[in-house]
Design an enzyme around this catalytic site. Structure first.
Site, PDB file in Angstrom:
ATOM      1  N   SER A 120       0.837  -1.207   0.000  1.00  0.00           N
ATOM      2  CA  SER A 120       0.000   0.000   0.000  1.00  0.00           C
ATOM      3  C   SER A 120       0.862   1.242   0.000  1.00  0.00           C
ATOM      4  CB  SER A 120      -0.847   0.084   1.258  1.00  0.00           C
ATOM      5  OG  SER A 120      -1.387  -1.124   1.593  1.00  0.00           O
ATOM      6  N   HIS A 141      -1.577  -3.003  -6.985  1.00  0.00           N
ATOM      7  CA  HIS A 141      -2.237  -2.651  -5.720  1.00  0.00           C
ATOM      8  C   HIS A 141      -3.741  -2.919  -5.845  1.00  0.00           C
ATOM      9  CE1 HIS A 141      -3.065   0.783  -2.591  1.00  0.00           C
ATOM     10  NE2 HIS A 141      -3.200  -0.409  -2.074  1.00  0.00           N
ATOM     11  N   GLU A 153      -4.537  -0.486  -8.906  1.00  0.00           N
ATOM     12  CA  GLU A 153      -3.600   0.623  -9.117  1.00  0.00           C
ATOM     13  C   GLU A 153      -2.261  -0.015  -9.490  1.00  0.00           C
ATOM     14  OE1 GLU A 153      -2.572   2.908  -5.580  1.00  0.00           O
ATOM     15  OE2 GLU A 153      -2.523   4.754  -6.733  1.00  0.00           O
ATOM     16  N   ASN A 191      -3.555   6.299  -1.866  1.00  0.00           N
ATOM     17  CA  ASN A 191      -3.342   6.704  -0.474  1.00  0.00           C
ATOM     18  C   ASN A 191      -2.840   8.133  -0.333  1.00  0.00           C
ATOM     19  OD1 ASN A 191      -4.298   4.514   1.011  1.00  0.00           O
ATOM     20  ND2 ASN A 191      -2.519   3.305   0.403  1.00  0.00           N
TER      21      ASN A 191
HETATM   22  N1  LIG Z   1      -5.671  -4.945   4.143  1.00  0.00           N
HETATM   23  C1  LIG Z   1      -5.902  -4.018   3.221  1.00  0.00           C
HETATM   24  O1  LIG Z   1      -6.959  -3.354   3.213  1.00  0.00           O
HETATM   25  C2  LIG Z   1      -4.883  -3.775   2.140  1.00  0.00           C
HETATM   26  C3  LIG Z   1      -5.284  -3.077   0.981  1.00  0.00           C
HETATM   27  C4  LIG Z   1      -4.374  -2.902  -0.052  1.00  0.00           C
HETATM   28  C5  LIG Z   1      -3.065  -3.390   0.091  1.00  0.00           C
HETATM   29  N2  LIG Z   1      -2.688  -4.035   1.233  1.00  0.00           N
HETATM   30  C6  LIG Z   1      -1.316  -4.559   1.324  1.00  0.00           C
HETATM   31  O2  LIG Z   1      -1.353  -5.960   1.118  1.00  0.00           O
HETATM   32  C7  LIG Z   1      -0.302  -6.595   1.849  1.00  0.00           C
HETATM   33  C8  LIG Z   1      -0.889  -7.662   2.752  1.00  0.00           C
HETATM   34  O3  LIG Z   1      -1.796  -7.054   3.665  1.00  0.00           O
HETATM   35  P1  LIG Z   1      -2.900  -7.897   4.429  1.00  0.00           P
HETATM   36  O4  LIG Z   1      -3.848  -6.911   4.988  1.00  0.00           O
HETATM   37  O5  LIG Z   1      -3.392  -9.007   3.564  1.00  0.00           O
HETATM   38  O6  LIG Z   1      -2.001  -8.516   5.626  1.00  0.00           O
HETATM   39  P2  LIG Z   1      -2.305  -9.779   6.535  1.00  0.00           P
HETATM   40  O7  LIG Z   1      -1.591  -9.529   7.812  1.00  0.00           O
HETATM   41  O8  LIG Z   1      -3.763 -10.099   6.556  1.00  0.00           O
HETATM   42  O9  LIG Z   1      -1.570 -10.971   5.760  1.00  0.00           O
HETATM   43  C9  LIG Z   1      -0.187 -11.045   5.581  1.00  0.00           C
HETATM   44  C10 LIG Z   1       0.202 -12.512   5.401  1.00  0.00           C
HETATM   45  O10 LIG Z   1       1.591 -12.574   5.050  1.00  0.00           O
HETATM   46  C11 LIG Z   1       2.110 -13.756   5.624  1.00  0.00           C
HETATM   47  N3  LIG Z   1       3.555 -13.686   5.650  1.00  0.00           N
HETATM   48  C12 LIG Z   1       4.354 -12.960   6.474  1.00  0.00           C
HETATM   49  N4  LIG Z   1       5.657 -13.196   6.174  1.00  0.00           N
HETATM   50  C13 LIG Z   1       5.672 -14.077   5.128  1.00  0.00           C
HETATM   51  C14 LIG Z   1       6.717 -14.701   4.383  1.00  0.00           C
HETATM   52  N5  LIG Z   1       7.993 -14.477   4.650  1.00  0.00           N
HETATM   53  N6  LIG Z   1       6.364 -15.538   3.387  1.00  0.00           N
HETATM   54  C15 LIG Z   1       5.068 -15.791   3.125  1.00  0.00           C
HETATM   55  N7  LIG Z   1       4.033 -15.225   3.802  1.00  0.00           N
HETATM   56  C16 LIG Z   1       4.347 -14.384   4.789  1.00  0.00           C
HETATM   57  C17 LIG Z   1       1.449 -13.789   6.997  1.00  0.00           C
HETATM   58  O11 LIG Z   1       1.522 -15.108   7.556  1.00  0.00           O
HETATM   59  C18 LIG Z   1       0.027 -13.346   6.671  1.00  0.00           C
HETATM   60  O12 LIG Z   1      -0.799 -14.463   6.379  1.00  0.00           O
HETATM   61  C19 LIG Z   1       0.437  -5.474   2.582  1.00  0.00           C
HETATM   62  O13 LIG Z   1       1.539  -5.081   1.814  1.00  0.00           O
HETATM   63  C20 LIG Z   1      -0.620  -4.364   2.648  1.00  0.00           C
HETATM   64  O14 LIG Z   1      -0.045  -3.083   2.721  1.00  0.00           O
HETATM   65  C21 LIG Z   1      -3.586  -4.244   2.262  1.00  0.00           C
END
Ligand SMILES: NC(=O)c1ccc[n+]([C@@H]2O[C@H](COP(=O)([O-])OP(=O)(O)OC[C@H]3O[C@@H](n4cnc5c(N)ncnc54)[C@H](O)[C@@H]3O)[C@@H](O)[C@H]2O)c1
Length: 297
Positions: A120, A141, A153, A191
């Site tokens: 993000s 994104h 995005e 963002n």
């Molecule tokens: N949640 C949102 O609304 C949103 C929206 C857009 C973008 N994002 C981006 O998406 C990404 C993920 O966010 P999320 O909300 O899904 O997080 P989340 O915490 O729900 O999930 C992250 C996952 O990554 C796994 N993980 C951590 N280290 C790892 C590794 N070394 N190898 C494999 N898996 C690993 C964790 O076990 C977890 O299941 C981030 O970069 C976030 O900024 C999130």
């Protein structure tokens, strides 16, 4: 190059949705997570969301079975990316973690593979610099919830080559999404515009210009936003908003992006919104009623 096999790294909130939309569009997906419990949970979530699509008449039982059979759960990155044309990384938002993951993917994925990140806020150029193939690294994104939200995005890193952008645009269209291509500066577009609006809403509350309900109602009914900015901040997570505002503040060196002191206090005290049960509103499991937190009444 025709991409048919995709790896998604991270099976959390975003990873399960990204795997879902690729698999539903006919791609073979390796869904990778270091935490086996997350892989199980992701499968359950995908199943639930597919059933919801069936209930709405948007999907058939056959399509559901095909989608599920297109997804394989994998616990090791090197194995999961070994024979794919595209990797979409959606692991935890942490710069050092993502740079380590990209080093690993770069070593294990085929040389022609495109490496995308769903970050993000972290610089695509910085993530790309951890690999030997920055021209093939790009931001993809997706928005939450991925199966519902139309936008992708697409963020060009400083070195991303044009053919890679074009391929990712075409792939996004195959998923039924609308891609928008932007360049790699702090906050990208989504963002950079959304977070200052949320911060300004929090400042308006902090300066007692209006209450929580009034601020959200003005933006919902006056600007036709589906959700007010304070409710949206609770939904995104106040810690996430705080950290993205800090990225904007540091990245541009402009005090206009500094998080409002009220936001800083709430995050420090652990009032993070929906995920902690209280932010600007209070959340009770099983209830959809929107109740303003007693601190703001
Ligand atoms: N949640 C949102 O609304 C949103 C929206 C857009 C973008 N994002 C981006 O998406 C990404 C993920 O966010 P999320 O909300 O899904 O997080 P989340 O915490 O729900 O999930 C992250 C996952 O990554 C796994 N993980 C951590 N280290 C790892 C590794 N070394 N190898 C494999 N898996 C690993 C964790 O076990 C977890 O299941 C981030 O970069 C976030 O900024 C999130």
């Amino acid at each position: 190059m025709n991409i048919t096999n995709v790896a998604v790294i991270g099976a959390g909130t975003m990873g399960n949705g990204i795997a879902h939309v690729f698999a539903q569009s006919g791609f073979k997906v390796n869904l990778i997570d270091v935490n086996p419990a997350q892989l199980d949970k992701a499968r359950q979530t995908i199943l639930k969301n597919l059933d919801r699509q069936i209930a709405k008449g948007a999907l058939t039982e056959d399509q559901k079975q095909t989608t599920l059979s297109n997804i394989s759960s994998v616990s090791d990155i090197a194995t999961g990316v070994a024979s794919v044309g595209l990797v979409v990384e959606a692991a935890t938002e942490n710069t050092e973690l993502k740079r380590k993951i990209f080093q690993l993917i770069d070593e294990a994925a085929p040389p022609h593979a495109i490496l995308a990140t769903n970050t993000s806020s972290i610089s695509i150029t910085k993530i790309a610099a951890a690999t030997r193939r920055p021209p093939k690294v790009i931001g993809m994104h997706f928005m939450n919830p991925v199966p519902v939200m139309k936008l992708v995005e697409i963020i060009n890193g400083y070195a991303t080559e044009r053919e890679v952008t074009e391929q990712v645009v075409e792939l996004s269209k195959k998923l039924g999404k609308t891609p928008c291509v932007v360049n790699d500066y702090p906050g990208f577009i989504a963002n950079r515009i959304l977070m200052p609006m949320i911060n300004e809403a929090i400042y308006s509350l902090y300066e007692q210009v209006a209450g929580v309900e009034e601020i959200d109602t003005v933006m919902k009914l006056g600007m036709a936003h589906p959700m007010g900015p304070l409710q949206l901040a609770d939904f995104i997570g106040l810690d996430v908003c705080y950290s993205i505002l800090n990225v904007l503040h540091e990245g541009f060196g402009n005090p206009k992006y500094a998080p409002c002191p009220l936001l800083t206090n709430m995050v420090t005290a652990g009032y993070l919104g929906v995920k902690s049960g209280e932010g600007f509103y209070r959340y009770t499991a099983g209830s959809k009623e929107l109740v303003v937190s007693s601190r703001f009444r």
